[in-house]
Write an enzyme that holds these catalytic residues in place. Sequence first.
Site, PDB file in Angstrom:
ATOM      1  N   ASN A  12       0.863  -1.182   0.000  1.00  0.00           N
ATOM      2  CA  ASN A  12       0.000   0.000   0.000  1.00  0.00           C
ATOM      3  C   ASN A  12       0.899   1.231   0.000  1.00  0.00           C
ATOM      4  O   ASN A  12       1.500   1.579   1.016  1.00  0.00           O
ATOM      5  CB  ASN A  12      -0.908  -0.008   1.235  1.00  0.00           C
ATOM      6  CG  ASN A  12      -1.770   1.237   1.337  1.00  0.00           C
ATOM      7  OD1 ASN A  12      -1.910   1.995   0.383  1.00  0.00           O
ATOM      8  ND2 ASN A  12      -2.359   1.458   2.505  1.00  0.00           N
ATOM      9  N   TRP A  13       0.998   1.882  -1.157  1.00  0.00           N
ATOM     10  CA  TRP A  13       1.873   3.048  -1.270  1.00  0.00           C
ATOM     11  C   TRP A  13       1.303   4.287  -0.596  1.00  0.00           C
ATOM     12  O   TRP A  13       2.001   5.277  -0.432  1.00  0.00           O
ATOM     13  CB  TRP A  13       2.159   3.340  -2.753  1.00  0.00           C
ATOM     14  CG  TRP A  13       3.164   2.418  -3.357  1.00  0.00           C
ATOM     15  CD1 TRP A  13       3.616   1.239  -2.830  1.00  0.00           C
ATOM     16  CD2 TRP A  13       3.868   2.601  -4.596  1.00  0.00           C
ATOM     17  NE1 TRP A  13       4.540   0.663  -3.662  1.00  0.00           N
ATOM     18  CE2 TRP A  13       4.719   1.481  -4.756  1.00  0.00           C
ATOM     19  CE3 TRP A  13       3.848   3.574  -5.577  1.00  0.00           C
ATOM     20  CZ2 TRP A  13       5.549   1.333  -5.864  1.00  0.00           C
ATOM     21  CZ3 TRP A  13       4.671   3.428  -6.686  1.00  0.00           C
ATOM     22  CH2 TRP A  13       5.520   2.323  -6.826  1.00  0.00           C
ATOM     23  N   LYS A  14       0.038   4.254  -0.244  1.00  0.00           N
ATOM     24  CA  LYS A  14      -0.625   5.393   0.391  1.00  0.00           C
ATOM     25  C   LYS A  14      -0.451   6.650  -0.469  1.00  0.00           C
ATOM     26  O   LYS A  14      -0.419   6.553  -1.691  1.00  0.00           O
ATOM     27  CB  LYS A  14      -0.115   5.581   1.826  1.00  0.00           C
ATOM     28  CG  LYS A  14      -0.267   4.301   2.666  1.00  0.00           C
ATOM     29  CD  LYS A  14       0.047   4.496   4.117  1.00  0.00           C
ATOM     30  CE  LYS A  14      -0.150   3.198   4.874  1.00  0.00           C
ATOM     31  NZ  LYS A  14       0.065   3.363   6.328  1.00  0.00           N
ATOM     32  N   HIS A  99      -9.401   0.952   5.308  1.00  0.00           N
ATOM     33  CA  HIS A  99      -8.122   1.144   5.991  1.00  0.00           C
ATOM     34  C   HIS A  99      -8.324   2.094   7.171  1.00  0.00           C
ATOM     35  O   HIS A  99      -9.143   3.010   7.119  1.00  0.00           O
ATOM     36  CB  HIS A  99      -7.094   1.712   5.022  1.00  0.00           C
ATOM     37  CG  HIS A  99      -5.684   1.667   5.552  1.00  0.00           C
ATOM     38  ND1 HIS A  99      -5.212   2.601   6.445  1.00  0.00           N
ATOM     39  CD2 HIS A  99      -4.666   0.792   5.324  1.00  0.00           C
ATOM     40  CE1 HIS A  99      -3.950   2.314   6.739  1.00  0.00           C
ATOM     41  NE2 HIS A  99      -3.597   1.228   6.071  1.00  0.00           N
ATOM     42  N   GLU A 101      -6.751   4.507   8.204  1.00  0.00           N
ATOM     43  CA  GLU A 101      -6.567   5.925   7.891  1.00  0.00           C
ATOM     44  C   GLU A 101      -7.807   6.507   7.219  1.00  0.00           C
ATOM     45  O   GLU A 101      -8.075   7.712   7.342  1.00  0.00           O
ATOM     46  CB  GLU A 101      -5.323   6.084   7.015  1.00  0.00           C
ATOM     47  CG  GLU A 101      -4.043   5.819   7.802  1.00  0.00           C
ATOM     48  CD  GLU A 101      -2.853   5.421   6.952  1.00  0.00           C
ATOM     49  OE1 GLU A 101      -1.821   5.078   7.540  1.00  0.00           O
ATOM     50  OE2 GLU A 101      -2.964   5.438   5.706  1.00  0.00           O
ATOM     51  N   GLU A 166      -5.007  -5.097  10.749  1.00  0.00           N
ATOM     52  CA  GLU A 166      -3.971  -4.101  10.991  1.00  0.00           C
ATOM     53  C   GLU A 166      -4.242  -3.389  12.309  1.00  0.00           C
ATOM     54  O   GLU A 166      -5.064  -2.471  12.363  1.00  0.00           O
ATOM     55  CB  GLU A 166      -3.945  -3.068   9.856  1.00  0.00           C
ATOM     56  CG  GLU A 166      -3.427  -3.591   8.541  1.00  0.00           C
ATOM     57  CD  GLU A 166      -3.039  -2.454   7.603  1.00  0.00           C
ATOM     58  OE1 GLU A 166      -1.882  -2.401   7.189  1.00  0.00           O
ATOM     59  OE2 GLU A 166      -3.897  -1.601   7.328  1.00  0.00           O
ATOM     60  N   GLY A 172       2.958   1.989  10.920  1.00  0.00           N
ATOM     61  CA  GLY A 172       3.940   3.045  10.751  1.00  0.00           C
ATOM     62  C   GLY A 172       4.666   3.468  12.012  1.00  0.00           C
ATOM     63  O   GLY A 172       5.389   4.456  12.012  1.00  0.00           O
ATOM     64  N   SER A 211       3.772  -2.372  10.441  1.00  0.00           N
ATOM     65  CA  SER A 211       5.223  -2.395  10.631  1.00  0.00           C
ATOM     66  C   SER A 211       5.853  -3.719  10.186  1.00  0.00           C
ATOM     67  O   SER A 211       6.792  -4.218  10.822  1.00  0.00           O
ATOM     68  CB  SER A 211       5.583  -2.087  12.087  1.00  0.00           C
ATOM     69  OG  SER A 211       5.181  -0.776  12.436  1.00  0.00           O
TER      70      SER A 211
END
Length: 249
Positions: A12-14, A99, A101, A166, A172, A211
Amino acid sequence: MTPGVKPLVAGNWKMNGTRRALGELQAMADGFDRAMQARLDMLVCVPATLMSDAVAVVKSVPLAIGGQDCHAKPSGAHTGDISALMLADCGATAVIVGHSERRTDHGETSAMVREKADAALAANLMPVICIGETGEERQEEKTLDVLREQLAGSLTDSPAIVVAYEPVWAIGTGLVPTLADVEEAHAFIRSELVSRYGDDGAKLRILYGGSVKPSNAGELLSVANVDGALVGGASLKAEDFLGICRACA
């Protein structure tokens, strides 16, 4: 891992990456050789601005390209949003939904996540449905209650999905749950999937995210019911992402 289930390593490059980053994607495609292809599936979810270019880069290898979110509607007056049909039209075969976020930054509820997952299925995309508890919920020992609630609200009627666990507090941060914690969470998710989908739920892939890096991927992927990984920062560099894939393979 789950016996008989081919693992999936998803990146996932976000909100990262311009055309210059396509060189990393090319390196991932070059490293995804036939031996690795036989052992696992690879997916990279890029920003929508790179979707068509990314599909062109990997056209010679079975490296799937996915989106990071989609709207629940196929079209309409939704300025700035992207539909699942649009992603599919660009060549995507999967999309991340729910997700943490998105749930946090955009206030997405599990009901909204399910609508997006249904839209993805309608567009022939594989939804990767994300669930996970916050640090506060973990400290209050509510992890399994949160997972139960999110699964109940987010899952589609169809088992043609992937679930990604997650823990929000591990994304992160460099923090990783103990293997026992990962095993407990994934075993619980598996039981909920079997309860909902029967035999299909026993083979549905459950990814771990938070992570993940080459140095810990091997032990994480050795845990029962961990059928791959959803990788954030480490998916931006081919060397790191391929290292995780090698650990999985």
